[in-house]
Design an enzyme around this catalytic site. Structure first.
Site, PDB file in Angstrom:
ATOM      1  N   SER A 193      27.053  -8.694  18.388  1.00  0.00           N
ATOM      2  CA  SER A 193      28.026  -9.549  19.084  1.00  0.00           C
ATOM      3  C   SER A 193      27.900  -9.375  20.588  1.00  0.00           C
ATOM      4  O   SER A 193      28.207  -8.297  21.126  1.00  0.00           O
ATOM      5  CB  SER A 193      29.446  -9.211  18.644  1.00  0.00           C
TER       6      SER A 193
ATOM      7  N   HIS B 199      25.317 -12.907  17.548  1.00  0.00           N
ATOM      8  CA  HIS B 199      26.630 -13.493  17.253  1.00  0.00           C
ATOM      9  C   HIS B 199      27.320 -13.922  18.547  1.00  0.00           C
ATOM     10  O   HIS B 199      27.519 -13.109  19.450  1.00  0.00           O
ATOM     11  CB  HIS B 199      27.481 -12.451  16.518  1.00  0.00           C
TER      12      HIS B 199
ATOM     13  N   ASP C 294      30.708 -15.297  20.106  1.00  0.00           N
ATOM     14  CA  ASP C 294      32.145 -15.535  19.966  1.00  0.00           C
ATOM     15  C   ASP C 294      32.566 -16.563  21.011  1.00  0.00           C
ATOM     16  O   ASP C 294      32.587 -16.276  22.206  1.00  0.00           O
ATOM     17  CB  ASP C 294      32.923 -14.235  20.175  1.00  0.00           C
TER      18      ASP C 294
ATOM     19  N   MET D 236      35.408 -18.698  22.638  1.00  0.00           N
ATOM     20  CA  MET D 236      36.863 -18.640  22.766  1.00  0.00           C
ATOM     21  C   MET D 236      37.336 -19.605  23.842  1.00  0.00           C
ATOM     22  O   MET D 236      36.646 -19.801  24.848  1.00  0.00           O
ATOM     23  CB  MET D 236      37.308 -17.214  23.107  1.00  0.00           C
TER      24      MET D 236
ATOM     25  N   HIS E  47      30.555 -18.516  16.317  1.00  0.00           N
ATOM     26  CA  HIS E  47      31.894 -18.403  15.732  1.00  0.00           C
ATOM     27  C   HIS E  47      32.875 -19.104  16.672  1.00  0.00           C
ATOM     28  O   HIS E  47      33.164 -18.613  17.764  1.00  0.00           O
ATOM     29  CB  HIS E  47      32.248 -16.922  15.560  1.00  0.00           C
TER      30      HIS E  47
ATOM     31  N   MET F  69      36.206 -19.962  17.938  1.00  0.00           N
ATOM     32  CA  MET F  69      37.621 -19.593  18.001  1.00  0.00           C
ATOM     33  C   MET F  69      38.292 -20.522  19.003  1.00  0.00           C
ATOM     34  O   MET F  69      38.721 -20.104  20.084  1.00  0.00           O
ATOM     35  CB  MET F  69      37.761 -18.125  18.393  1.00  0.00           C
TER      36      MET F  69
ATOM     37  N   MET G 247      37.432 -11.970   9.181  1.00  0.00           N
ATOM     38  CA  MET G 247      37.839 -11.210  10.355  1.00  0.00           C
ATOM     39  C   MET G 247      38.566  -9.953   9.897  1.00  0.00           C
ATOM     40  O   MET G 247      39.604 -10.027   9.241  1.00  0.00           O
ATOM     41  CB  MET G 247      38.742 -12.047  11.256  1.00  0.00           C
TER      42      MET G 247
ATOM     43  N   GLY H 262      36.932  -7.518  21.723  1.00  0.00           N
ATOM     44  CA  GLY H 262      36.092  -6.525  21.079  1.00  0.00           C
ATOM     45  C   GLY H 262      36.724  -5.156  21.135  1.00  0.00           C
ATOM     46  O   GLY H 262      37.742  -4.934  21.792  1.00  0.00           O
ATOM     47  N   GLY H 263      36.114  -4.196  20.418  1.00  0.00           N
ATOM     48  CA  GLY H 263      36.550  -2.813  20.497  1.00  0.00           C
ATOM     49  C   GLY H 263      37.745  -2.440  19.642  1.00  0.00           C
ATOM     50  O   GLY H 263      38.279  -1.333  19.781  1.00  0.00           O
TER      51      GLY H 263
ATOM     52  N   ASP I 159      33.575  -9.147  10.561  1.00  0.00           N
ATOM     53  CA  ASP I 159      33.590  -9.036  12.019  1.00  0.00           C
ATOM     54  C   ASP I 159      34.837  -8.281  12.443  1.00  0.00           C
ATOM     55  O   ASP I 159      35.954  -8.758  12.235  1.00  0.00           O
ATOM     56  CB  ASP I 159      33.574 -10.436  12.644  1.00  0.00           C
TER      57      ASP I 159
ATOM     58  N   GLY J 172      29.646  -4.966  17.515  1.00  0.00           N
ATOM     59  CA  GLY J 172      29.778  -5.193  18.952  1.00  0.00           C
ATOM     60  C   GLY J 172      29.592  -3.924  19.746  1.00  0.00           C
ATOM     61  O   GLY J 172      28.477  -3.538  20.095  1.00  0.00           O
TER      62      GLY J 172
END
Length: 223
Positions: A11, A36, A38, A40, A70, A72, A142, A149-150, A180, A202
């Site tokens: 990611s 990957h 993300d 957003m 992905h 979002m 998810m 992340g994290g 994920d 990630g």
């Protein structure tokens, strides 16, 4: 050597944003299977990342990479999907809460020759999938709340992975289950035991100094 039955997706949300080309190249060079993205919109989730122009630039640099997009964002429209498809997406997933006509959108994605997936938030039940099996190439579960992340894996979400695996088996459907959120070498084996086959990683990969060693640790845990 036995062919591995899993995929590791790096990611880029956790990569060095000022050196993404370098980090993606290093990820692919050491053997990451999928990159990957993300995406957003600061609306569906409280963050903003990675428009189609960025993906297009990455596709030009890495023509053979598998790019997993992905979405979002809300609403998910054909225009948005088309933009990412034209930019070079290999897989596209979206959240059913953000799309009025889920089946139609999955069909649209597949008709462009792209793998189509549904992304399920931690509190989104999987029962809706029973009406969509013939339109699904993968399901993205998810295991954290999306947006950052994290985070640590939410344990209850792993039961959903096994539920989806059982549902697909009952319908004789061969689809990939992607997870994920909070995946790392210390828990990836447990997560795989619930039926996951694609692992989005990630900070446990891009956040390390030695990415080759980080990937080897993930592979060893799954061996």
């Amino acid at each position: 050597m036995k062919e591995k039955n899993f995929l590791i997706a790096g990611s880029i949300l956790s990569a060095d944003l000022l050196n993404l080309e370098r980090d993606v190249k290093e990820a692919l060079d050491v053997g990451v299977d999928v990159i990957h993205f993300d995406v957003m919109d600061y609306h569906f989730v409280p963050n903003m990342t990675f428009g189609p122009a960025f993906l297009k630039a990455m596709r030009k640099k890495f023509p053979n990479a598998v790019f997993d997009v992905h979405l979002m964002v809300t609403p998910v429209t054909e225009n948005i999907v088309d933009d990412y498809a034209k930019a070079g997406a290999s897989w596209i997933s979206f959240h059913p809460e953000a799309c009025v006509h889920t089946e139609r959108m999955l069909t649209h994605i597949q008709e462009m020759g792209i793998k189509a997936g549904i992304a399920l938030n931690p509190s989104t039940p999987p029962q809706m999938l029973r009406y969509l099996w013939d339109k699904l190439d993968f399901v993205l579960v998810m295991t954290v709340n999306p947006g950052f992340g994290g985070q640590s894996t939410i344990p209850a979400t792993l039961t959903k992975v096994s539920d989806i695996k059982a549902m697909a088996k009952a319908e004789n459907r061969d689809i990939l289950i992607e997870v994920d959120g909070g995946v790392k070498s210390s828990n990836i084996k447990e997560i795989s035991s619930f039926g996951a086959e694609v692992f989005v990683v990630g900070s446990a990969f891009f956040g390390t100094a030695d990415k080759k060693a980080a990937l080897s640790s993930l592979h060893s845990a799954l061996a």
